[in-house]
Design a protein around this motif. Structure first.
Motif, PDB file in Angstrom:
ATOM      1  N   GLY A  68       0.813  -1.205   0.000  1.00  0.00           N
ATOM      2  CA  GLY A  68       0.000   0.000   0.000  1.00  0.00           C
ATOM      3  C   GLY A  68       0.850   1.259   0.000  1.00  0.00           C
ATOM      4  N   PRO A  69       0.231   2.419  -0.235  1.00  0.00           N
ATOM      5  CA  PRO A  69       0.988   3.668  -0.306  1.00  0.00           C
ATOM      6  C   PRO A  69       1.579   4.111   1.032  1.00  0.00           C
ATOM      7  N   VAL A  70       0.961   3.696   2.132  1.00  0.00           N
ATOM      8  CA  VAL A  70       1.452   4.030   3.470  1.00  0.00           C
ATOM      9  C   VAL A  70       1.408   2.773   4.315  1.00  0.00           C
ATOM     10  N   THR A  71       2.503   2.513   5.044  1.00  0.00           N
ATOM     11  CA  THR A  71       2.596   1.340   5.901  1.00  0.00           C
ATOM     12  C   THR A  71       3.018   1.793   7.294  1.00  0.00           C
ATOM     13  N   LEU A  93      12.901 -11.353  -3.527  1.00  0.00           N
ATOM     14  CA  LEU A  93      12.294 -10.074  -3.163  1.00  0.00           C
ATOM     15  C   LEU A  93      13.394  -9.208  -2.554  1.00  0.00           C
ATOM     16  N   ASP A  94      13.651  -8.069  -3.170  1.00  0.00           N
ATOM     17  CA  ASP A  94      14.615  -7.109  -2.626  1.00  0.00           C
ATOM     18  C   ASP A  94      13.834  -6.026  -1.904  1.00  0.00           C
ATOM     19  N   LEU A 138      14.640   0.001  13.705  1.00  0.00           N
ATOM     20  CA  LEU A 138      14.389   1.207  12.907  1.00  0.00           C
ATOM     21  C   LEU A 138      13.957   2.336  13.837  1.00  0.00           C
ATOM     22  N   ALA A 139      14.506   3.513  13.593  1.00  0.00           N
ATOM     23  CA  ALA A 139      14.164   4.672  14.412  1.00  0.00           C
ATOM     24  C   ALA A 139      12.738   5.134  14.127  1.00  0.00           C
ATOM     25  N   HIS A 140      12.105   5.738  15.124  1.00  0.00           N
ATOM     26  CA  HIS A 140      10.793   6.329  14.898  1.00  0.00           C
ATOM     27  C   HIS A 140      10.929   7.398  13.823  1.00  0.00           C
ATOM     28  N   GLY A 141       9.929   7.477  12.959  1.00  0.00           N
ATOM     29  CA  GLY A 141       9.963   8.502  11.926  1.00  0.00           C
ATOM     30  C   GLY A 141       9.257   8.063  10.665  1.00  0.00           C
ATOM     31  N   TYR A 142       9.457   8.873   9.630  1.00  0.00           N
ATOM     32  CA  TYR A 142       8.870   8.624   8.316  1.00  0.00           C
ATOM     33  C   TYR A 142       9.990   8.201   7.378  1.00  0.00           C
ATOM     34  N   HIS A 143       9.949   6.963   6.969  1.00  0.00           N
ATOM     35  CA  HIS A 143      10.956   6.400   6.095  1.00  0.00           C
ATOM     36  C   HIS A 143      10.294   6.043   4.763  1.00  0.00           C
ATOM     37  N   SER A 144      11.063   5.500   3.849  1.00  0.00           N
ATOM     38  CA  SER A 144      10.528   5.066   2.563  1.00  0.00           C
ATOM     39  C   SER A 144      10.902   3.599   2.354  1.00  0.00           C
ATOM     40  N   LEU A 145       9.897   2.756   2.109  1.00  0.00           N
ATOM     41  CA  LEU A 145      10.119   1.323   1.895  1.00  0.00           C
ATOM     42  C   LEU A 145       9.966   1.011   0.417  1.00  0.00           C
ATOM     43  N   SER A 154       6.931  -4.095  -8.410  1.00  0.00           N
ATOM     44  CA  SER A 154       7.706  -3.264  -7.503  1.00  0.00           C
ATOM     45  C   SER A 154       6.767  -2.234  -6.890  1.00  0.00           C
ATOM     46  N   ALA A 155       7.143  -1.706  -5.739  1.00  0.00           N
ATOM     47  CA  ALA A 155       6.301  -0.745  -5.049  1.00  0.00           C
ATOM     48  C   ALA A 155       7.129   0.092  -4.100  1.00  0.00           C
ATOM     49  N   VAL A 156       6.629   1.281  -3.809  1.00  0.00           N
ATOM     50  CA  VAL A 156       7.231   2.176  -2.823  1.00  0.00           C
ATOM     51  C   VAL A 156       6.133   2.610  -1.876  1.00  0.00           C
ATOM     52  N   SER A 157       6.462   2.644  -0.593  1.00  0.00           N
ATOM     53  CA  SER A 157       5.483   3.014   0.434  1.00  0.00           C
ATOM     54  C   SER A 157       6.151   3.913   1.471  1.00  0.00           C
ATOM     55  N   THR A 158       5.392   4.868   1.981  1.00  0.00           N
ATOM     56  CA  THR A 158       5.861   5.623   3.134  1.00  0.00           C
ATOM     57  C   THR A 158       5.753   4.694   4.317  1.00  0.00           C
ATOM     58  N   LEU A 159       6.851   4.532   5.045  1.00  0.00           N
ATOM     59  CA  LEU A 159       6.903   3.638   6.199  1.00  0.00           C
ATOM     60  C   LEU A 159       6.949   4.492   7.454  1.00  0.00           C
ATOM     61  N   ILE A 160       5.926   4.370   8.280  1.00  0.00           N
ATOM     62  CA  ILE A 160       5.835   5.134   9.514  1.00  0.00           C
ATOM     63  C   ILE A 160       6.131   4.198  10.676  1.00  0.00           C
ATOM     64  N   VAL A 161       7.136   4.555  11.458  1.00  0.00           N
ATOM     65  CA  VAL A 161       7.520   3.747  12.623  1.00  0.00           C
ATOM     66  C   VAL A 161       7.148   4.518  13.872  1.00  0.00           C
TER      67      VAL A 161
END
Length: 161
Positions: A68-71, A93-94, A138-145, A154-161
């Motif tokens: 999904g677009p946000v995880t 899977l990379d 992983l540190a708290h924050g907004y990352h990119s997966l 293939s896909a890119v998602s904003t990863l929120i920790v």
């Protein structure tokens, strides 16, 4: 029947049944509010058959979309659910996490080695939803997966920790 279908579609679209207002009071969404939000999102709201079709399409998208677009992941459960087609299970899977503060973490795994959470046939093809474990530091924050299946999706998602 239409009301029940609209409730199902609203839930699938992330529209809740209620919220807490600024006083902390629970306020329930009216049928009109849910219908207006769904209509604004481009979904049908007056025809039960059209709503059923939209539900089917939404469910199919959940099974066909790699990520999904946000995880969101929570401490203690650094795991992302991804959709993998049955014919991609033998492929590599990379994954790569671009960290908010700079740097990255990456890994490679055979898609079929991921723990299966769900599986079903969809339009004549086997589809699975699998758990991809990410580093638990992983540190708290907004990352990119970023995910890529060799020779496939293939896909890119904003990863929120």
């Amino acid at each position: 029947m239409l009301d029940s279908l609209l409730d199902q579609l609203a839930r699938r679209c992330g529209i809740g049944d209620a919220y807490h207002n600024y006083r902390g009071e629970l306020v329930w969404f009216s049928r009109e509010t849910k219908t207006a939000i769904l209509a604004a999102m481009g979904y049908p709201t007056n025809d039960a058959g059209a709503v059923e079709y939209a539900l089917h399409q939404r469910e199919a998208e959940r099974w066909r979309t790699l990520l999904g677009p946000v995880t969101v992941v929570h401490p203690g459960k650094f795991e992302v659910t991804i959709a993998v087609a049955g014919n991609d299970l033998d492929r590599a899977l990379d994954w790569r996490v671009e960290l908010e503060g700079g740097g990255e973490r990456r890994g490679r795994i055979r898609a079929g080695d991921l723990a299966e959470r769900e599986g079903r046939e969809l339009d004549g093809r086997w589809q699975t939803r699998r758990a991809l474990a990410l580093p638990d530091d992983l540190a708290h924050g907004y990352h990119s997966l970023h995910l890529t299946i060799d020779g496939g999706a293939s896909a890119v998602s904003t990863l929120i920790v």
